[in-house]
Scaffold this motif. Structure first.
Motif, PDB file in Angstrom:
ATOM      1  N   LEU A 371      71.282  74.081  57.548  1.00  0.00           N
ATOM      2  CA  LEU A 371      70.457  74.290  58.744  1.00  0.00           C
ATOM      3  C   LEU A 371      70.380  75.774  59.104  1.00  0.00           C
ATOM      4  N   LEU A 372      71.527  76.433  59.084  1.00  0.00           N
ATOM      5  CA  LEU A 372      71.578  77.844  59.475  1.00  0.00           C
ATOM      6  C   LEU A 372      70.862  78.743  58.479  1.00  0.00           C
ATOM      7  N   GLU A 373      70.801  78.298  57.231  1.00  0.00           N
ATOM      8  CA  GLU A 373      70.136  79.092  56.191  1.00  0.00           C
ATOM      9  C   GLU A 373      68.667  78.720  56.035  1.00  0.00           C
ATOM     10  N   GLY A 374      68.180  77.794  56.870  1.00  0.00           N
ATOM     11  CA  GLY A 374      66.784  77.384  56.797  1.00  0.00           C
ATOM     12  C   GLY A 374      66.454  76.540  55.591  1.00  0.00           C
ATOM     13  N   GLN A 375      67.460  75.852  55.046  1.00  0.00           N
ATOM     14  CA  GLN A 375      67.253  75.063  53.825  1.00  0.00           C
ATOM     15  C   GLN A 375      67.416  73.565  54.066  1.00  0.00           C
ATOM     16  N   ALA A 376      67.375  73.143  55.319  1.00  0.00           N
ATOM     17  CA  ALA A 376      67.575  71.727  55.629  1.00  0.00           C
ATOM     18  C   ALA A 376      66.257  70.969  55.514  1.00  0.00           C
ATOM     19  N   GLY A 377      66.333  69.772  54.942  1.00  0.00           N
ATOM     20  CA  GLY A 377      65.160  68.908  54.855  1.00  0.00           C
ATOM     21  C   GLY A 377      64.954  68.149  56.151  1.00  0.00           C
ATOM     22  N   GLU A 378      63.954  67.316  56.156  1.00  0.00           N
ATOM     23  CA  GLU A 378      63.600  66.585  57.379  1.00  0.00           C
ATOM     24  C   GLU A 378      64.720  65.665  57.835  1.00  0.00           C
ATOM     25  N   ALA A 379      65.406  65.024  56.881  1.00  0.00           N
ATOM     26  CA  ALA A 379      66.473  64.090  57.249  1.00  0.00           C
ATOM     27  C   ALA A 379      67.602  64.812  57.979  1.00  0.00           C
ATOM     28  N   LEU A 380      67.952  65.990  57.497  1.00  0.00           N
ATOM     29  CA  LEU A 380      69.015  66.756  58.144  1.00  0.00           C
ATOM     30  C   LEU A 380      68.580  67.246  59.514  1.00  0.00           C
ATOM     31  N   ARG A 381      67.354  67.716  59.613  1.00  0.00           N
ATOM     32  CA  ARG A 381      66.870  68.195  60.907  1.00  0.00           C
ATOM     33  C   ARG A 381      66.861  67.063  61.930  1.00  0.00           C
TER      34      ARG A 381
END
Length: 697
Positions: A371-381
């Protein structure tokens, strides 16, 4: 009373000096009638067990009068060994012919010998108290039959009786006990206590190590009954009374994906220039009353033990994974610390309170880093929706706290833990360095400042407490560090007794990014004292803090549970002087069990690393020389696996070892020092002993 008799007899022996005294005369000195000779014999045995007396059947002597000193045997090799004097813990070298078959853990009396090196030398004249005499090993086969090959206790194969041999096979991992002592190590007789199966299977070897050290995986019946009752009761209506309610706050845990004992959760908000950080810790002391079976067992264990995929918990799973664990979506009783932290990362104000929380989600380090690196997909968000603002604020505060710690001069020593991956049969299939990202750093900083607040409250209140303390490096270790750094070209005028930690931090900064960095990290770490638990706030050298304790892991550490109990009494009952003896006992027991757990974890992990490398024998790897000893070079691979290049396997040449850093080839060619990059071939991996052998490639 016998203590008076003990003192009277000891004084009589001291007066007799090197001439000693007969038993009859000692009876007269102690003014004992003939019918009480048994009391005196018991007294002499007690003095012998303490290393204060020697009874050679004709006369009894005061040990010091014969220049004898009590010691404990610490380690053995085939031709020599070591013992540690009981009075000053100096280590003494003992040639094999003067060992009398003594074993590690034996209490002995040592007479001095002329020293041929730096260490004092001695000979064992008497074994006054035998140690446990248990060992792990493997069954090996020779033309003469089956033998026991100990992993570490002694370096000799011991014969098996025909009856014993009929119950085992070559290659079995076994736990044994020496049942008859010989005049030397090769003359001992051993009996097999347990057989685990294949000695080249790490899970068998780890179990043998746990059993050897008396580590019980199960819990006593009384403990399980109490744990079951606590679990069945759950949270009772009266448990909510008087607690601050955080259930509507954005509270959540952050841990590794496979963690089940979740003992800390966090929440945060910002008010003006101040951060309000709340750290919520499982209220284990609510469920584990002092003096209960659960408490006695937790005190005995002292800590949970972790290695590979195994956990030997301090508390039964009904508590550690159940009612105490801050599982998401469930009401949990907590002990919260609400802190006000200014823009410079200083603790402006704090308050401890009993609370009830409901974690929004089980946060996972890897996911939050994404999340902090901007690499999270929709499920994580979606999983962390409603918490993103809190996570970003946590990152901001953690960065300030880290900067503040570095400004204090706390050394940043780089160490890497191992991540051992197992298949479905619990066989090691991969070894990797355990990575730490921003999320790990955040939680570490939040726990540090919470622990600081707990210690500050205890210190200012003058209550009995268990502090986490860390003393400055010892003078001999600093002198060794000075010599190493001088050899590497550093200016070392600032190295002196009681030097500020910032000086060591400076050396680490100078070395960062240079070829010397691994070497400087290793030797600064070796110079450091071991942290321990203590009842007085003497400070934490490595963190550069006056007050520090451990409050944040009561599920897995007894000292944390103890100070929860103390702080509960302070904030609820306003009691200050109730736990004096208890905190002293907790500090000593917790230090001992922590050191023991660390040793066991390392030994077990070594077996898994050797198991992994068995499938890579013959392969070539790049590594770095991590340490040097007279018997060879240790080389660490990027995956954290370490193996030994034996001196006799070094490339052709005439090598001289400088005692610390380097093997120098006197005939020219390549020399090898700590920090040197090398290529090695794995030539052997012994799972039973947790050893890996390399050769330079």
């Amino acid at each position: 009373m016998d203590q008076i008799l003990l003192n009277t007899a000891l004084n009589a022996l001291k007066r007799a000096g090197k001439h000693g005294v007969t038993f009859r005369d000692l009876m007269k000195s102690c003014k004992l009638p003939q019918g009480q000779s048994g009391r005196l014999r018991d007294c002499i045995r007690r003095l012998e067990s303490k290393g204060l007396a020697v009874d050679n059947r004709s006369r009894v002597y005061f040990s010091e009068a014969l220049s004898l000193r009590p010691a404990v045997v610490t380690r053995l090799n085939k031709t020599y060994g070591f013992a540690r004097f009981s009075d000053d813990e100096t280590e003494v070298f003992i040639p094999g012919r003067y060992f009398m078959g003594a074993l590690p853990g034996d209490r002995v009396l040592i007479a001095p010998l002329p020293s041929r090196g730096v260490s004092p030398e001695g000979q064992i004249l008497k074994i006054v108290q035998e140690g446990p005499s248990q060992f792990t090993g493997a069954v090996v086969e020779s033309p003469e039959g089956l033998f026991l090959r100990p992993d570490s206790l002694i370096r000799f194969d011991l014969p098996l009786s025909l009856r014993e041999a009929a119950c085992v096979r070559a290659g079995d991992k076994v736990l044994c006990r020496i049942v008859k002592r010989g005049l030397n190590h090769a003359g001992h007789t051993a009996k097999i206590i347990a057989n685990y199966g294949d000695s080249q299977t790490a899970v068998h070897c780890a179990q043998a190590i746990l059993d050897l050290n008396g580590i019980e995986q199960g819990f006593p019946e009384a403990v399980m009954q109490q744990a079951g009752q606590v679990s069945r009761n759950g949270i009772l209506p009266q448990d909510y009374k008087g607690r601050t309610d955080f259930r509507e706050e954005p509270v959540f845990t952050i841990d590794s994906a496979d963690s089940k004992d979740l003992d800390d959760a966090v929440s945060i908000r910002k008010s003006g220039d101040f951060y309000e950080l709340s750290v919520h810790i499982a209220d284990v002391s609510h469920y584990v009353p002092a003096g209960s079976p659960l408490d006695a067992e937790a005190f005995h264990r002292g800590t949970s033990i972790y290695f590979a995929d195994r956990v030997i918990p301090m508390l039964p799973p009904e508590l550690s994974n159940g009612i105490c664990s801050l599982n998401p979506g469930e009401d949990r009783l907590a002990f919260s610390c609400v802190m006000k932290i200014d823009a410079q990362g200083e603790l402006a104000d704090f308050q401890f309170m009993k609370s009830v929380i409901r974690s929004r989600v089980k946060g996972v380090y890897k996911e939050i880093n994404a999340l902090l690196e901007g690499q999270a997909g929709e499920a994580l968000r979606e999983k962390y929706s409603g918490l993103t603002e809190s996570i970003l604020l946590m990152k901001e505060l953690a960065g300030i706290l880290t900067g503040n710690r570095l400004r204090r001069g706390a050394p940043e020593i780089e160490t890497t833990e191992s991540l051992i991956l197992l298949d479905s049969h619990s066989v090691a299939v991969d070894i990797r360095p355990r990575t730490r990202g921003t999320a790990e750093m955040m939680i570490e900083e939040f726990m540090l400042i919470t622990n600081q607040a707990a210690a500050r409250l205890a210190h200012s209140s003058g209550i009995p407490f268990v502090y986490r303390v860390h003393e400055p490096p010892a003078e001999d270790k600093l002198e060794n560090l000075r010599e190493i750094l001088n050899a590497l070209g550093f200016q070392t005028q600032e190295i002196r007794p009681n030097l500020p930690a910032s000086v060591l931090a400076g050396f680490l900064r100078q070395a960062k990014g240079t070829p010397a960095a691994p070497l400087v990290n290793i030797f600064v770490l070796r110079a450091m004292s071991k942290a321990k638990y203590y009842e007085q706030p003497i400070g934490h050298y490595g963190l550069v803090l006056r007050d520090y304790a451990q409050f944040t892991s009561p599920i897995r550490r007894y000292p944390d549970l103890m100070i929860h109990r103390v702080l509960s009494a302070l904030i609820i009952e306003k009691l200050k002087a109730r736990f004096g003896k208890a905190v002293i006992a907790a500090a000593r027991q917790s230090t001992e069990t922590e050191l023991n757990a660390m040793t066991l974890e390392r030994q077990c992990e070594d077996c898994y690393k050797a198991e992994y490398m068995k499938s890579h024998v013959g392969e070539i790897f790049e590594g770095v020389v991590s340490s040097a000893a007279p018997h060879g070079l240790y080389v660490e691979l990027p995956n954290t696996v370490e193996g030994l290049v034996k001196t006799e396997s070094l490339p052709e040449g005439e090598y001289e070892f400088d005692g610390r850093l380097e093997f120098k080839n006197l005939r020219g060619g390549v020399s090898y020092r700590i920090g040197s990059p090398v290529k090695v071939r794995c030539v052997k991996a012994d799972v039973s002993q947790g050893n890996i052998d390399f050769e330079l490639a």
